[in-house]
Design a protein around this motif. Sequence first.
Motif, PDB file in Angstrom:
ATOM      1  N   ALA A   1     -24.842  17.180 -44.258  1.00 56.26           N
ATOM      2  CA  ALA A   1     -26.118  16.589 -44.669  1.00 56.26           C
ATOM      3  C   ALA A   1     -26.078  15.068 -44.568  1.00 56.26           C
ATOM      4  O   ALA A   1     -27.047  14.435 -44.144  1.00 56.26           O
ATOM      5  CB  ALA A   1     -26.455  17.011 -46.094  1.00 56.26           C
ATOM      6  N   PHE A   2     -24.954  14.464 -44.950  1.00 54.91           N
ATOM      7  CA  PHE A   2     -24.836  13.006 -44.943  1.00 54.91           C
ATOM      8  C   PHE A   2     -24.878  12.409 -43.532  1.00 54.91           C
ATOM      9  O   PHE A   2     -25.242  11.245 -43.365  1.00 54.91           O
ATOM     10  CB  PHE A   2     -23.527  12.576 -45.617  1.00 54.91           C
ATOM     11  CG  PHE A   2     -23.621  12.450 -47.117  1.00 54.91           C
ATOM     12  CD1 PHE A   2     -24.667  13.018 -47.830  1.00 54.91           C
ATOM     13  CD2 PHE A   2     -22.650  11.766 -47.826  1.00 54.91           C
ATOM     14  CE1 PHE A   2     -24.747  12.898 -49.215  1.00 54.91           C
ATOM     15  CE2 PHE A   2     -22.719  11.630 -49.211  1.00 54.91           C
ATOM     16  CZ  PHE A   2     -23.769  12.196 -49.905  1.00 54.91           C
TER      17      PHE A   2
ATOM     18  N   THR B   1     -32.774  25.405 -50.591  1.00 53.56           N
ATOM     19  CA  THR B   1     -32.591  24.311 -51.544  1.00 53.56           C
ATOM     20  C   THR B   1     -32.251  23.037 -50.785  1.00 53.56           C
ATOM     21  O   THR B   1     -31.942  23.081 -49.585  1.00 53.56           O
ATOM     22  CB  THR B   1     -31.438  24.594 -52.533  1.00 53.56           C
ATOM     23  OG1 THR B   1     -30.173  24.353 -51.879  1.00 53.56           O
ATOM     24  CG2 THR B   1     -31.461  26.029 -53.040  1.00 53.56           C
ATOM     25  N   PRO B   2     -32.264  21.888 -51.433  1.00 51.77           N
ATOM     26  CA  PRO B   2     -31.658  20.706 -50.814  1.00 51.77           C
ATOM     27  C   PRO B   2     -30.146  20.919 -50.706  1.00 51.77           C
ATOM     28  O   PRO B   2     -29.567  21.743 -51.437  1.00 51.77           O
ATOM     29  CB  PRO B   2     -31.972  19.572 -51.803  1.00 51.77           C
ATOM     30  CG  PRO B   2     -33.067  20.100 -52.676  1.00 51.77           C
ATOM     31  CD  PRO B   2     -32.862  21.580 -52.753  1.00 51.77           C
TER      32      PRO B   2
ATOM     33  N   VAL C   1     -28.623  22.176 -42.638  1.00 49.17           N
ATOM     34  CA  VAL C   1     -29.194  21.689 -41.384  1.00 49.17           C
ATOM     35  C   VAL C   1     -29.949  20.398 -41.682  1.00 49.17           C
ATOM     36  O   VAL C   1     -30.511  20.240 -42.763  1.00 49.17           O
ATOM     37  CB  VAL C   1     -30.146  22.716 -40.731  1.00 49.17           C
ATOM     38  CG1 VAL C   1     -29.380  23.954 -40.291  1.00 49.17           C
ATOM     39  CG2 VAL C   1     -31.270  23.093 -41.679  1.00 49.17           C
ATOM     40  N   PRO C   2     -29.958  19.456 -40.732  1.00 43.91           N
ATOM     41  CA  PRO C   2     -30.675  18.200 -40.975  1.00 43.91           C
ATOM     42  C   PRO C   2     -32.179  18.421 -40.998  1.00 43.91           C
ATOM     43  O   PRO C   2     -32.731  19.128 -40.154  1.00 43.91           O
ATOM     44  CB  PRO C   2     -30.246  17.314 -39.802  1.00 43.91           C
ATOM     45  CG  PRO C   2     -29.784  18.251 -38.743  1.00 43.91           C
ATOM     46  CD  PRO C   2     -29.250  19.460 -39.446  1.00 43.91           C
TER      47      PRO C   2
ATOM     48  N   GLY D   1     -30.351  16.683 -45.761  1.00 39.55           N
ATOM     49  CA  GLY D   1     -30.135  18.057 -45.321  1.00 39.55           C
ATOM     50  C   GLY D   1     -30.819  19.088 -46.193  1.00 39.55           C
ATOM     51  O   GLY D   1     -31.061  18.869 -47.382  1.00 39.55           O
ATOM     52  N   LEU D   2     -31.120  20.228 -45.583  1.00 40.26           N
ATOM     53  CA  LEU D   2     -31.640  21.402 -46.284  1.00 40.26           C
ATOM     54  C   LEU D   2     -30.589  22.500 -46.248  1.00 40.26           C
ATOM     55  O   LEU D   2     -29.907  22.683 -45.237  1.00 40.26           O
ATOM     56  CB  LEU D   2     -32.934  21.896 -45.629  1.00 40.26           C
ATOM     57  CG  LEU D   2     -34.170  21.011 -45.834  1.00 40.26           C
ATOM     58  CD1 LEU D   2     -35.277  21.424 -44.871  1.00 40.26           C
ATOM     59  CD2 LEU D   2     -34.662  21.104 -47.282  1.00 40.26           C
ATOM     60  N   GLN D   3     -30.459  23.233 -47.344  1.00 44.53           N
ATOM     61  CA  GLN D   3     -29.446  24.275 -47.464  1.00 44.53           C
ATOM     62  C   GLN D   3     -30.092  25.654 -47.507  1.00 44.53           C
ATOM     63  O   GLN D   3     -31.073  25.878 -48.218  1.00 44.53           O
ATOM     64  CB  GLN D   3     -28.623  24.063 -48.741  1.00 44.53           C
ATOM     65  CG  GLN D   3     -27.581  25.157 -48.983  1.00 44.53           C
ATOM     66  CD  GLN D   3     -26.776  24.947 -50.246  1.00 44.53           C
ATOM     67  OE1 GLN D   3     -25.579  25.166 -50.276  1.00 44.53           O
ATOM     68  NE2 GLN D   3     -27.434  24.536 -51.327  1.00 44.53           N
ATOM     69  N   ILE D   4     -29.528  26.572 -46.748  1.00 44.58           N
ATOM     70  CA  ILE D   4     -29.931  27.978 -46.799  1.00 44.58           C
ATOM     71  C   ILE D   4     -28.755  28.776 -47.339  1.00 44.58           C
ATOM     72  O   ILE D   4     -27.619  28.632 -46.876  1.00 44.58           O
ATOM     73  CB  ILE D   4     -30.312  28.527 -45.409  1.00 44.58           C
ATOM     74  CG1 ILE D   4     -31.381  27.661 -44.753  1.00 44.58           C
ATOM     75  CG2 ILE D   4     -30.795  29.960 -45.517  1.00 44.58           C
ATOM     76  CD1 ILE D   4     -30.844  26.723 -43.707  1.00 44.58           C
TER      77      ILE D   4
END
Length: 494
Positions: free
Chosen positions: A190-191, A408-409, A448-449, A460-463
């Motif tokens: 994400a960073f 989520t983020p 994913v960005p 980033g977004l988290q799945i």
Amino acid sequence: MTELTDLGVAAIRDGVRSGAFSARDVADAFIVKVSKAKTLNAFLVETPDHAIAAADAADAARAVGETLKPLAGVPIGMKDLFCTKGVASTAASHILEGFTPPYESTVSGKLWDAGAGMLGKLNMDQFAMGSSNETSHFGNVISPWRRADGGNAPLAPGGSSGGSSAAIAARLCPAATGTDTGGSIRQPAAFTGIAGIKPTYGRCSRWGVVAFASSLDQAGPMARDVRDCAIMLEAMAGFDPKDSTSLDLAVPKWEAGLSGSLAGKRIGIPKEYRVDNMPAEIEALWQQGIDWARDAGAEIVEVSLPHTKYALPAYYIIAPAEASSNLARYDGVRYGLRDLPDGANLQDMYAATRAAGFGDEVKRRIMIGTYVLSAGFYDAYYTQAQKVRTLIARDFERAWESCDLLLTPTAPSAAFALGEKSADPIAMYLNDVFTVPSSLAGLPAMSVPGGLDKAGLPLGLQIIGKPLDEQGVLNAGLALEERAGFVARPEAWW
């Protein structure tokens, strides 16, 4: 013409197969790029000979009409937590400085068998303990990103897989291995504006991976995009009889199964992830991700994970406890550093070696772990944390009754400046607030960005998916990736 180093795993693989360019051309291009980027401190060891040998083997196979291996012609970076035969493997710690394993980790061996070459060993937080890559004995990795608002302070690439994330974002390699204990693939991804997936616990063998917290550690790929992660994961995953936690299951064809449609899928939005003082930009990105998922055909539902608030404290009891046990083997007797003061006895040698060999963060976690496992405190802390872990896993099980995936983020902020949080361990630990729950439950999860913040830094977004549903996670990641259209990259300054 696109530079070879701008290509990802799939493009390199397909180009080598078609003869558009040679594997040797690719290897040479990345080797030059790595040699010119020492300012980032992403690589601890460079292994051009390994990359060239793999490339030459791919070109020779193509020349005689042989079917090329899945990763033929693809040079990658290897996180220094993976033992590589004949190549220094230190976990970025002084206590293992100079250690050269006589064996190959299962994951790295699978990648070499698939035709990949190694550009080198990547820097990381010492023993994978950290969220900023500042705990490495060999100096911190510097993110290739810079703020676009005039601030030019060196930024953290995330951790512990910060060398992997920085190298991919800087186009020093098309992909790399990472490990994720509480978010160490997803947060650095994400960073730095790349993709990374932590598979279900047990999908990838832990054999030959230097242990931090054995019930949490899981290897996974980091790459430019979702497809490249799927390709890498297929090569890395699989049953290993040498690892008692390895899952005896066939490896799915994740790349072939990729689809950006979420029609018929229910995406859960956990209300407990709306934490206090969440930055408005993170909140806005999350809402944008929800809109993208809905556009891809998903139904959006709100879910509750009531024990989420206990995940971080439980994790920071369980992980240090396991670390204190795993790191007891570094005593100066069998391998690695030995500090033997004049006239010292065995106990003195143990103490001197560990005091000199471990960094401050590793010592902190060993002391916490030893404390919570000690007589009189085991039941009060460790046993209670394990009970909380069970409750967190049950929360996810109940959530799956009403949804297929969670969105989520990935992290509560964009990349922060090096040194900004290193003096406050609690502030650093809070970087894992969104990633730790799925780690405690052993679930597959991916970052994913999704966009840039006002300073021009990636978010980033988290799945998060059900156990063994890497395909669902990858597909959702692809759906978000297609709609985000993220093409930003850091401007080369290094």
